[in-house]
Design an enzyme around this catalytic site. Structure first.
Site, PDB file in Angstrom:
ATOM      1  N   ASN A 208      48.756  33.262  55.321  1.00 36.52           N
ATOM      2  CA  ASN A 208      48.033  34.193  56.195  1.00 36.52           C
ATOM      3  C   ASN A 208      47.533  33.449  57.429  1.00 36.52           C
ATOM      4  O   ASN A 208      47.723  32.239  57.554  1.00 36.52           O
ATOM      5  CB  ASN A 208      46.901  34.887  55.432  1.00 36.52           C
ATOM      6  CG  ASN A 208      45.871  33.895  54.935  1.00 36.52           C
ATOM      7  OD1 ASN A 208      45.220  33.217  55.706  1.00 36.52           O
ATOM      8  ND2 ASN A 208      45.742  33.788  53.605  1.00 36.52           N
ATOM      9  N   ASP A 276      46.011  37.258  47.636  1.00 36.22           N
ATOM     10  CA  ASP A 276      45.702  38.118  46.492  1.00 36.22           C
ATOM     11  C   ASP A 276      46.750  38.024  45.391  1.00 36.22           C
ATOM     12  O   ASP A 276      46.466  38.271  44.239  1.00 36.22           O
ATOM     13  CB  ASP A 276      45.563  39.566  46.967  1.00 36.22           C
ATOM     14  CG  ASP A 276      44.308  39.752  47.811  1.00 36.22           C
ATOM     15  OD1 ASP A 276      43.255  39.248  47.387  1.00 36.22           O
ATOM     16  OD2 ASP A 276      44.391  40.343  48.901  1.00 36.22           O
ATOM     17  N   ASP A 304      40.528  35.827  41.078  1.00 41.37           N
ATOM     18  CA  ASP A 304      39.528  36.087  42.125  1.00 41.37           C
ATOM     19  C   ASP A 304      38.415  35.062  41.930  1.00 41.37           C
ATOM     20  O   ASP A 304      37.551  35.214  41.057  1.00 41.37           O
ATOM     21  CB  ASP A 304      38.986  37.525  42.008  1.00 41.37           C
ATOM     22  CG  ASP A 304      38.109  37.875  43.194  1.00 41.37           C
ATOM     23  OD1 ASP A 304      37.383  36.977  43.685  1.00 41.37           O
ATOM     24  OD2 ASP A 304      38.163  39.035  43.649  1.00 41.37           O
ATOM     25  N   ILE A 305      38.469  34.019  42.725  1.00 46.98           N
ATOM     26  CA  ILE A 305      37.589  32.869  42.511  1.00 46.98           C
ATOM     27  C   ILE A 305      36.126  33.254  42.754  1.00 46.98           C
ATOM     28  O   ILE A 305      35.239  32.908  41.976  1.00 46.98           O
ATOM     29  CB  ILE A 305      37.993  31.694  43.441  1.00 46.98           C
ATOM     30  CG1 ILE A 305      39.502  31.453  43.333  1.00 46.98           C
ATOM     31  CG2 ILE A 305      37.230  30.435  43.084  1.00 46.98           C
ATOM     32  CD1 ILE A 305      40.069  30.572  44.424  1.00 46.98           C
ATOM     33  N   PHE A 323      32.901  35.962  51.740  1.00 45.80           N
ATOM     34  CA  PHE A 323      33.262  36.493  53.055  1.00 45.80           C
ATOM     35  C   PHE A 323      34.026  37.787  52.848  1.00 45.80           C
ATOM     36  O   PHE A 323      34.659  37.984  51.803  1.00 45.80           O
ATOM     37  CB  PHE A 323      34.124  35.483  53.827  1.00 45.80           C
ATOM     38  CG  PHE A 323      33.292  34.501  54.603  1.00 45.80           C
ATOM     39  CD1 PHE A 323      32.520  33.554  53.941  1.00 45.80           C
ATOM     40  CD2 PHE A 323      33.260  34.533  55.984  1.00 45.80           C
ATOM     41  CE1 PHE A 323      31.728  32.661  54.641  1.00 45.80           C
ATOM     42  CE2 PHE A 323      32.477  33.642  56.702  1.00 45.80           C
ATOM     43  CZ  PHE A 323      31.714  32.706  56.035  1.00 45.80           C
ATOM     44  N   LYS A 337      31.784  45.418  48.372  1.00 45.17           N
ATOM     45  CA  LYS A 337      32.390  44.181  47.847  1.00 45.17           C
ATOM     46  C   LYS A 337      31.342  43.260  47.245  1.00 45.17           C
ATOM     47  O   LYS A 337      31.564  42.629  46.215  1.00 45.17           O
ATOM     48  CB  LYS A 337      33.133  43.469  48.979  1.00 45.17           C
ATOM     49  CG  LYS A 337      33.909  42.252  48.537  1.00 45.17           C
ATOM     50  CD  LYS A 337      34.795  41.690  49.638  1.00 45.17           C
ATOM     51  CE  LYS A 337      35.931  42.639  49.958  1.00 45.17           C
ATOM     52  NZ  LYS A 337      36.785  42.143  51.041  1.00 45.17           N
TER      53      LYS A 337
HETATM   54  O1  C5P Z   1      38.591  40.552  47.832  1.00 46.62           O
HETATM   55  P1  C5P Z   1      38.601  39.884  49.131  1.00 46.62           P
HETATM   56  O2  C5P Z   1      39.741  38.942  49.334  1.00 46.62           O
HETATM   57  O3  C5P Z   1      38.463  40.790  50.327  1.00 46.62           O
HETATM   58  O4  C5P Z   1      37.248  39.029  49.123  1.00 46.62           O
HETATM   59  C1  C5P Z   1      36.984  38.068  50.069  1.00 46.62           C
HETATM   60  C2  C5P Z   1      36.114  36.997  49.510  1.00 46.62           C
HETATM   61  O5  C5P Z   1      36.551  36.631  48.211  1.00 46.62           O
HETATM   62  C3  C5P Z   1      36.165  35.713  50.296  1.00 46.62           C
HETATM   63  O6  C5P Z   1      34.911  35.080  50.182  1.00 46.62           O
HETATM   64  C4  C5P Z   1      37.243  34.907  49.612  1.00 46.62           C
HETATM   65  O7  C5P Z   1      37.084  33.523  49.829  1.00 46.62           O
HETATM   66  C5  C5P Z   1      37.037  35.303  48.171  1.00 46.62           C
HETATM   67  N1  C5P Z   1      38.250  35.341  47.358  1.00 46.62           N
HETATM   68  C6  C5P Z   1      38.392  34.459  46.316  1.00 46.62           C
HETATM   69  N2  C5P Z   1      39.496  34.524  45.523  1.00 46.62           N
HETATM   70  C7  C5P Z   1      40.460  35.453  45.727  1.00 46.62           C
HETATM   71  C8  C5P Z   1      40.316  36.361  46.793  1.00 46.62           C
HETATM   72  C9  C5P Z   1      39.201  36.282  47.583  1.00 46.62           C
HETATM   73  O8  C5P Z   1      37.526  33.615  46.125  1.00 46.62           O
HETATM   74  N3  C5P Z   1      41.510  35.488  44.960  1.00 46.62           N
END
Ligand code: C5P
Length: 399
Positions: A208, A276, A304-305, A323, A337
């Site tokens: 990205n 994702d 999703d960390i 973020f 969120k």
């Molecule tokens: O769900 P989304 O990607 O919009 O959420 C954004 C936030 O979640 C950011 O802080 C990003 O670093 C974190 N994130 C994460 N692991 C993922 C996807 C997003 O830690 N797989």
């Protein structure tokens, strides 16, 4: 607070010298005593009279001033301070420091001192990026010199880029951290940054547009406040800051493992643009182009960390910041969120192409917490980072 501390402030000859006047005020407000030294070039930008009036002390300018030698020799002058600060540190002054030249009072003091030195570089962007300056910077860092900035932004010379001297309050934060008094001293903070690369096969990947600029700036700002920062970064376009422990990863799954390994932490900031999905069964050999057929990629969800760390039972950092990069209904989506992920704060930004934020140098964010949504003015990513780091220090300080 800096009460009882003495700063020897060497003001170099650049347009940013005017900010040194405010720096003197800010240091004195916090109780520090400031002994100012002007290079000959600096005296072209600010007058000795204004410097000494603000410092409330005599300003030193020349090496061979016999009266001064009788009052206080330059060797002694270099040693009475708790910290030597060079602001602005011009390209010329940095080069002289790196070489160990001692042709005037300022450089003689720098060579003779046995106290820690902090520099705030300021120069034209081309001069900053020149191989010679970067070489000198590396030499100075190797010598143990601490560095604050430079920031990125519009410059007095009309150009844009890194080279602007840090703002006086950022330099004050650097001074406090150098003296072991930063508000985040002894705190561990984890920062994720950059994009992730999800392999399709050994040569292709899905990525990205994240440059990692905001995450890098946040890690730098936290380190300036004295935090012990672990910086987990995907393949970013900007280099990681100095003074942080860097863990490099490629994929979301590697990032998740690196994050878990970096815990416990007092706070965690998830600025990475994590993919994702990953491609299932990324092949060990390159997918061949076959005329008339198209490859089919199958995806699986990445961990999703942010959600995982936010929802940890034991070992959850006290403050978890996520973020939200959105293109529509930014505040509504980010507010939802925050609840969905279980984090404490969400830094929301509009990454519609028209904003130029993704991959750009500025950011316009809304900080969402349980207190509601707070809109911050559009500013350089380093300014946003400094503000966020100060808020984090505040939040950890209260707990
Ligand atoms: O769900 P989304 O990607 O919009 O959420 C954004 C936030 O979640 C950011 O802080 C990003 O670093 C974190 N994130 C994460 N692991 C993922 C996807 C997003 O830690 N797989």
């Amino acid at each position: 607070m800096l009460s009882g501390k003495r700063i020897l402030l060497i003001i170099g000859g650049g347009i940013a010298a005017y900010k040194a006047l405010d720096l003197i005020r800010r240091l004195r407000e916090r109780g520090a005593a400031v002994t100012p030294v002007l290079t000959a070039a600096a005296a072209q930008f600010v007058t000795p009279l204004s410097v000494s009036a603000l410092a409330g002390e005599k300003v030193y300018t020349e090496l061979f001033d016999l009266t001064d030698e009788a009052e206080m020799g330059h060797i002694q002058l270099s040693r009475v301070a708790d910290l030597v600060v060079v602001a602005p540190a011009t390209a010329d002054l940095m080069a002289k420091m790196a070489q160990g030249l001692a042709g005037d009072l300022a450089t003689t003091l720098l060579l003779a001192t046995d106290t820690p030195v902090l520099i705030a570089p300021a120069m034209n962007v081309r001069m900053w990026e020149h191989a010679a300056t970067q070489r000198n910077l590396a030499t100075l860092r190797g010598d143990g010199v601490r560095v604050v900035g430079p920031n990125e932004g519009d410059m007095a010379c009309g150009e844009y880029g890194p080279g602007r001297m840090s703002e006086p309050l950022e330099i004050v934060a650097g001074v406090e951290a150098a003296l072991g008094q930063g508000p985040l001293q002894g705190r561990r903070v984890l920062v994720t940054s950059g994009p992730t690369h999800e392999p399709i096969d050994p040569v292709r990947y899905i990525a990205n547009r994240s440059s990692g600029a905001q995450g890098s700036a946040i890690a730098r700002a936290l380190a300036v406040l004295g935090a012990e920062v672990t910086f987990v970064t995907g393949p970013a376009g900007v280099p990681p800051p100095d003074g942080v422990a860097v863990v490099r990863v490629q994929t979301a799954r590697q990032m998740r493992d690196a994050v878990m390994a970096a815990l416990p932490a007092d706070a965690a900031v998830f600025a990475a643009a994590v993919a994702d999905w990953h491609v299932v069964g990324d092949s060990r050999s390159k997918i061949k182009k076959v005329a008339g057929t198209l490859p089919t990629l199958q995806f699986a969800e990445n961990p999703d960390i942010l959600a995982e760390v936010s929802q940890l039972g034991t070992g959850r950092p006290k403050l978890v910041v996520g973020f939200a990069a959105e293109t529509d209904d930014v505040v509504a989506n980010a507010t939802a969120k925050r609840v969905r992920k279980g984090c404490d704060w969400i830094v929301a930004n509009d990454v519609s192409p028209a904003t130029g934020i993704m991959g750009g140098t500025e950011n316009a964010v809304t900080l969402i917490s349980d207190a509601g949504a707070e809109v911050w003015d559009r500013a350089g990513k380093d300014v946003v980072a400094t503000r966020l780091a100060a808020r984090i220090a505040d939040a950890l300080g209260k707990g």
